[in-house]
Design a protein around this motif. Sequence first.
Motif, PDB file in Angstrom:
ATOM      1  N   ASN A 189       0.862  -0.935  -0.027  1.00  0.00           N
ATOM      2  CA  ASN A 189       0.338  -0.710   0.078  1.00  0.00           C
ATOM      3  C   ASN A 189       1.103   1.351   0.131  1.00  0.00           C
ATOM      4  N   PHE A 208      -0.353  -2.848  -8.061  1.00  0.00           N
ATOM      5  CA  PHE A 208      -1.139  -2.989  -7.714  1.00  0.00           C
ATOM      6  C   PHE A 208      -2.135  -4.355  -7.861  1.00  0.00           C
ATOM      7  N   ARG A 214      -4.708  -8.197  -0.861  1.00  0.00           N
ATOM      8  CA  ARG A 214      -5.545  -6.588  -1.349  1.00  0.00           C
ATOM      9  C   ARG A 214      -6.691  -6.047   0.329  1.00  0.00           C
ATOM     10  N   SER A 218      -6.082  -1.076   0.177  1.00  0.00           N
ATOM     11  CA  SER A 218      -5.664  -1.061  -1.226  1.00  0.00           C
ATOM     12  C   SER A 218      -6.367  -0.850  -2.145  1.00  0.00           C
ATOM     13  N   SER A 221      -7.214   3.745  -2.062  1.00  0.00           N
ATOM     14  CA  SER A 221      -5.945   4.132  -2.897  1.00  0.00           C
ATOM     15  C   SER A 221      -6.399   4.237  -4.047  1.00  0.00           C
TER      16      SER A 221
END
Length: 548
Positions: A189, A208, A214, A218, A221
Amino acid sequence: MVEPKCPTLKATITRLIEEFKVLKELKQIHAHIIISPKLSKAHRDFLTTRLLFASAFSESGSLCFATRVFKFIQNPTLSVYNIMIRAYASKTRDSDNTHNFEPLLLFKQMLFSGISPDCITFPFVIKECAGRLDSRVGCSIHGEAVKFGWFCDVYVQNSLVSFYSECGFLNSARKLFDEMPKRDVVSWNSIIIGYLRGGNLDMALELFRRMEKRNIISWNSMITGFVQGRRGKEALQLFHEMQNSSNDNVKPDKITMASVLSACAYLGAIAHGKWIHGYLSRSVECDVVVGTALVDMYGKCGSVERAYEVFKEMPKRDTLAWTAMISAFAQHGYSKEAFSTFEEMEAMGVKPNHVTFLGLLSACAHSGMVEEGRWCFNMMKRVYSIEPQIHHYASMVDVLSRAGLFEEVEELIRSMQMEPDVFVWGALLGGCQIHGNLELGERIAKYLINLEPMNHTFYINLCDIYAKSGRFDDVKRMRALMKARGIRKEVAGCSLIEVDGLVLEFSVEGCPVPVMDEIVVVLNLFKNEMKGESTLHYYYGILLDSNN
């Protein structure tokens, strides 16, 4: 009566510390710890540390009181220093109680006392450096972490990755991240948020995709980053991917929904927005943040009536909610409604902010409400002590310029406490273009062209002013100058249309979906129809002949 033993007294005081409700009780407990003869030094130190923690981090506590307790401690331990460093690094500083550089000073004091920091100390000291964007001190703290053998600790490394990212040193952050022997979700992150903050959305997306696990941070964002990066379609795609992701097992929260609604507002995807609204009523509590995002979404999508319905249904409305409603009215020309809402806002005792007045000034500009514009501009400073910012001046210049009040505009610009920017001068140039003010418009346009020689807008504005004045030779001269400098009118934007929940994007450069071919065929049919060469009639004639 048998006197209670020390362990019992220690347990009792510990419980009282955990259950205190007001600061006065904590002070009484502290006094008892100091004067009680039945507590050993070890127990007194233990209880003082617990009391320090409670004062520093409880809602009923006080950082100031924690500071006084800390100063009373003769030989603070590592735990005591960690509590105070964490408290100062984590708590918001009040305007009347600023504690400049306390975490760093405490860290320095701790080192001078011969106490070695641990893996708890470093992350909060590094966080303080990141919050101050102090790269010099942060790098020295990095060196201290290496010196004391904590550099390979995952928590310390995570804080360093975040620090370098926030300070804009993404290459250093990435190098640290790549060299980490062990990474957790915070590690991923931190580097992803760094790339998002730096505007490198594609690299953030690549990282990502590589995450094995996640969490909600995560996903939020990424969605928020793509919304802020004006890539709303991909933000919506990420949201739908989040919903369908069984591996991560995360559910959207209020932050997710507010960001997705912002994406819908940017795209004008009202069908998506309505679906999100329905989803909210089933899954997520609609608080003031989400309610404000709904008002903003409906307003920007053109459904002012629905925005007002949501606004009126909100059980609690803060400054941002009122401002969103005022801005929605202003954006669509409902100037009277914007001012009525502002009056209601004042009657409710809600204090407007600088964005509220920006919305009102925008309403005045679009409706030609000069007197109301003057009133707003004066009121924000006189009544609410809000100093006009550069965009307020630009809006007020727009109000006056559209009305042709150029002398008043120039007087306003001379009174500015800051240097006028291109938006202020651009608003004045727009007024000159509307009213054909050749002398002033030519002067402003030439100034702006010298300021931004590759901005096509100023050339085109000046050409229009010349054309209105009948100076077509000057129009040709400006066109030639644009051609010589390689300046061409940029694509102003694109058109977005929502069909069956799918947002399609069109511009003069085409459309990235196969449906563009079908659109071209239909447009050519219309073109032929207008020219009198009707393809449809041709096929209709063949059909008649075959029937005969």
